[in-house]
Design a protein around this motif. Structure first.
Motif, mmCIF file in Angstrom:
data_model
loop_
_atom_site.group_PDB
_atom_site.id
_atom_site.type_symbol
_atom_site.label_atom_id
_atom_site.label_comp_id
_atom_site.label_asym_id
_atom_site.label_seq_id
_atom_site.Cartn_x
_atom_site.Cartn_y
_atom_site.Cartn_z
ATOM 1 N N GLN A 11 0.840 -1.196 0.000
ATOM 2 C CA GLN A 11 0.000 0.000 0.000
ATOM 3 C C GLN A 11 0.876 1.247 0.000
ATOM 4 N N GLY A 19 9.872 -2.677 8.780
ATOM 5 C CA GLY A 19 9.029 -3.877 8.887
ATOM 6 C C GLY A 19 8.668 -4.378 7.491
ATOM 7 N N ASN A 20 8.238 -3.446 6.634
ATOM 8 C CA ASN A 20 7.921 -3.816 5.251
ATOM 9 C C ASN A 20 9.144 -4.425 4.568
ATOM 10 N N TYR A 126 -11.795 -5.979 0.922
ATOM 11 C CA TYR A 126 -10.352 -5.806 0.676
ATOM 12 C C TYR A 126 -9.629 -7.135 0.407
ATOM 13 N N ASP A 133 -5.660 -9.833 -7.031
ATOM 14 C CA ASP A 133 -4.303 -9.407 -7.414
ATOM 15 C C ASP A 133 -3.430 -10.632 -7.677
ATOM 16 N N VAL A 144 5.351 -12.178 1.517
ATOM 17 C CA VAL A 144 4.633 -11.256 2.413
ATOM 18 C C VAL A 144 5.128 -11.442 3.843
ATOM 19 N N GLY A 145 4.746 -10.487 4.693
ATOM 20 C CA GLY A 145 4.960 -10.626 6.126
ATOM 21 C C GLY A 145 3.850 -11.481 6.722
ATOM 22 N N ASP A 147 1.485 -10.916 8.753
ATOM 23 C CA ASP A 147 0.120 -10.369 8.888
ATOM 24 C C ASP A 147 -0.766 -10.659 7.674
ATOM 25 N N GLN A 148 -0.162 -11.085 6.576
ATOM 26 C CA GLN A 148 -0.965 -11.354 5.371
ATOM 27 C C GLN A 148 -1.339 -12.825 5.223
ATOM 28 N N ALA A 182 9.397 -11.711 9.938
ATOM 29 C CA ALA A 182 8.040 -11.771 9.376
ATOM 30 C C ALA A 182 7.070 -10.868 10.128
ATOM 31 N N ILE A 184 7.909 -7.633 12.388
ATOM 32 C CA ILE A 184 8.712 -6.647 13.122
ATOM 33 C C ILE A 184 7.753 -5.808 13.974
ATOM 34 N N MET A 194 4.896 -3.208 13.890
ATOM 35 C CA MET A 194 5.274 -1.913 13.313
ATOM 36 C C MET A 194 4.344 -1.638 12.144
ATOM 37 N N LYS A 196 2.516 1.389 9.269
ATOM 38 C CA LYS A 196 2.533 2.703 8.625
ATOM 39 C C LYS A 196 1.520 3.631 9.268
HETATM 40 P P1 TYM Z 1 1.163 -3.545 3.473
HETATM 41 O O1 TYM Z 1 1.242 -2.401 2.544
HETATM 42 O O2 TYM Z 1 0.561 -3.316 4.816
HETATM 43 O O3 TYM Z 1 2.616 -4.128 3.725
HETATM 44 C C1 TYM Z 1 3.480 -4.503 2.660
HETATM 45 C C2 TYM Z 1 4.240 -5.758 3.046
HETATM 46 O O4 TYM Z 1 4.975 -5.552 4.268
HETATM 47 C C3 TYM Z 1 4.658 -6.563 5.205
HETATM 48 N N1 TYM Z 1 4.674 -5.956 6.547
HETATM 49 C C4 TYM Z 1 5.444 -6.390 7.560
HETATM 50 N N2 TYM Z 1 6.330 -7.392 7.652
HETATM 51 C C5 TYM Z 1 6.970 -7.564 8.839
HETATM 52 N N3 TYM Z 1 6.748 -6.782 9.918
HETATM 53 C C6 TYM Z 1 5.871 -5.762 9.884
HETATM 54 N N4 TYM Z 1 5.666 -4.999 10.947
HETATM 55 C C7 TYM Z 1 5.159 -5.531 8.658
HETATM 56 N N5 TYM Z 1 4.232 -4.622 8.267
HETATM 57 C C8 TYM Z 1 3.939 -4.912 6.990
HETATM 58 C C9 TYM Z 1 3.263 -7.029 4.834
HETATM 59 O O5 TYM Z 1 3.014 -8.330 5.305
HETATM 60 C C10 TYM Z 1 3.306 -6.959 3.330
HETATM 61 O O6 TYM Z 1 3.872 -8.120 2.777
HETATM 62 N N6 TYM Z 1 -2.692 -6.286 1.879
HETATM 63 C C11 TYM Z 1 -1.315 -5.961 1.634
HETATM 64 C C12 TYM Z 1 -1.038 -5.434 0.248
HETATM 65 C C13 TYM Z 1 -1.478 -6.320 -0.865
HETATM 66 C C14 TYM Z 1 -0.863 -7.539 -1.268
HETATM 67 C C15 TYM Z 1 -1.600 -7.981 -2.399
HETATM 68 C C16 TYM Z 1 0.199 -8.279 -0.775
HETATM 69 C C17 TYM Z 1 -2.496 -6.074 -1.732
HETATM 70 N N7 TYM Z 1 -2.569 -7.076 -2.645
HETATM 71 C C18 TYM Z 1 -1.276 -9.171 -3.040
HETATM 72 C C19 TYM Z 1 0.528 -9.473 -1.424
HETATM 73 C C20 TYM Z 1 -0.210 -9.906 -2.533
HETATM 74 C C21 TYM Z 1 -0.873 -4.892 2.610
HETATM 75 O O7 TYM Z 1 -1.666 -4.130 3.110
HETATM 76 O O8 TYM Z 1 0.466 -4.799 2.778
#
Ligand code: TYM
Length: 326
Positions: A11, A19-20, A126, A133, A144-145, A147-148, A182, A184, A194, A196
């Motif tokens: 996003q 974290g991302n 969502y 996607d 992905v992290g 949370d997904q 995975a 943070i 962590m 945004k």
């Molecule tokens: P988003 O934008 O919140 O985060 C992007 C990626 O960063 C990972 N992430 C983390 N990993 C470790 N520690 C953290 N604190 C942390 N915060 C975020 C997320 O797991 C992600 O991989 N829904 C998704 C975006 C999305 C997507 C997709 C992802 C839309 N379509 C298709 C994969 C496939 C999201 O909000 O990520």
């Protein structure tokens, strides 16, 4: 044999943080060596919470620029804005007709976000857009992290259900979630991830933060009342979080970190963590500053054009399956 496909998205609202990077984007970059990678700045997802239409294009552009600076390579991978490829939205609609509301009600991120931002239908559906996607290009794997994870399970479920009802169309995508990094955690509350959207900027380190900010943030990171640097998520979440970061930036194991910093006190360890993060992020800041904005726009438009061309073929296959073909 054709290379396997990877898809992932991020996003664009708020700034990209470590974290991302440690949870997902490191893998995005690394996987380009082996896979056919498709990466997307998911602007349609971002507008499920209120956005400022005047500021949004800048945020989206900035997210793309950070990804390019980190090493997403448009020569090898597809990179584009989700809204520029309308096939995402069409497939989301089709998948929404096979998603059960019972299953959607169990999505935990919706509940968390709805509590904070208020709910709307887009926020609720969502995860279906996210499934679209991933399935649009028939991705095999999704970095992905943690949370997904639940959204990935839904994606696999929808793929299975579609295949059972309309014929074998989608491969079941595998998540690629790193063992370390995975999830943070916030520097101010090590029981929360962590994020945004955390109102407290001291909770995170951004990819583009300058060295002084990084030193300040790490120094102020919440730990505990002991002094021992030891890896123990249950009892020492704040310290363990910093250890994960240190480990990922240096390659050191938890045992090595404990041996080096175990009894030296938190001050010395935090200084070392900050310096490693600064050194690790410096090349991204430099690359970001060297990127030309018009060039970024050009790359994103070319990416969307190529993605649309690829998506059309897949779109037609789905339309045929469900009886919507011309
Ligand atoms: P988003 O934008 O919140 O985060 C992007 C990626 O960063 C990972 N992430 C983390 N990993 C470790 N520690 C953290 N604190 C942390 N915060 C975020 C997320 O797991 C992600 O991989 N829904 C998704 C975006 C999305 C997507 C997709 C992802 C839309 N379509 C298709 C994969 C496939 C999201 O909000 O990520």
């Amino acid at each position: 044999m054709a290379r396997k496909k990877v898809f992932s998205g991020i996003q664009p609202t708020g700034n990209i943080h470590i974290g991302n990077y440690l949870g997902a984007l490191r893998n995005w970059v690394a996987l380009q060596e082996e896979y056919d990678c498709i990466y997307c700045v998911v602007d349609l997802h971002a507008i499920t919470v209120p956005q400022d239409p005047a500021a949004f294009p800048g945020e989206r552009h900035d997210a793309a620029k950070v990804l390019l600076a980190m090493g997403v390579d448009p020569g090898r991978s597809l990179l584009y804005y989700q809204s520029r490829v309308p096939q995402h939205a069409e497939l989301a609609w089709i998948l929404s007709t096979i998603a059960s509301t019972g299953q959607m009600n169990r999505m935990t991120q919706f509940k968390e976000k709805a509590d904070k931002a208020g709910s709307n239908l887009g926020l609720y559906s969502y995860p279906v857009l996210m499934a679209a996607d991933i399935l649009l290009f028939r991705a095999d794997a999704v970095p992905v992290g943690e949370d997904q994870k639940q959204h990935l399970e839904l994606t696999r479920d929808l793929a299975e259900r579609f295949n059972a009802r309309f014929g074998e169309e989608f491969p079941l995508p595998e998540p690629i979630i790193p063992k370390t990094g995975a999830r943070i955690m916030s520097l101010q509350d090590p029981t929360a991830k962590m994020s945004k959207s955390d109102p407290d900027p001291a909770s995170r380190i951004l990819i583009l933060d300058d060295p002084a900010t990084i030193r300040r943030r790490v120094k102020r990171a919440v730990t505990d009342s002991e002094t021992e640097v030891r890896f123990d998520w249950e009892k020492k979440a704040g310290v363990s979080n910093l250890m994960e970061m240190y480990s990922l930036f240096t390659g050191a194991s938890m045992e090595q970190i404990e041996a080096e910093f175990g009894t030296g006190g938190y001050g010395r360890f935090k200084e070392a963590v900050a310096e490693e993060i600064i050194a690790g992020l410096a090349p991204f800041r430099r690359a970001y500053e060297a990127l030309d904005d018009a060039e970024v726009d050009r790359i994103m438009e070319a990416g969307a054009e190529a993605a649309r061309r690829r998506a059309e073929v897949y779109q037609e296959a789905v339309r045929r399956r469900v009886g919507l073909s011309a």
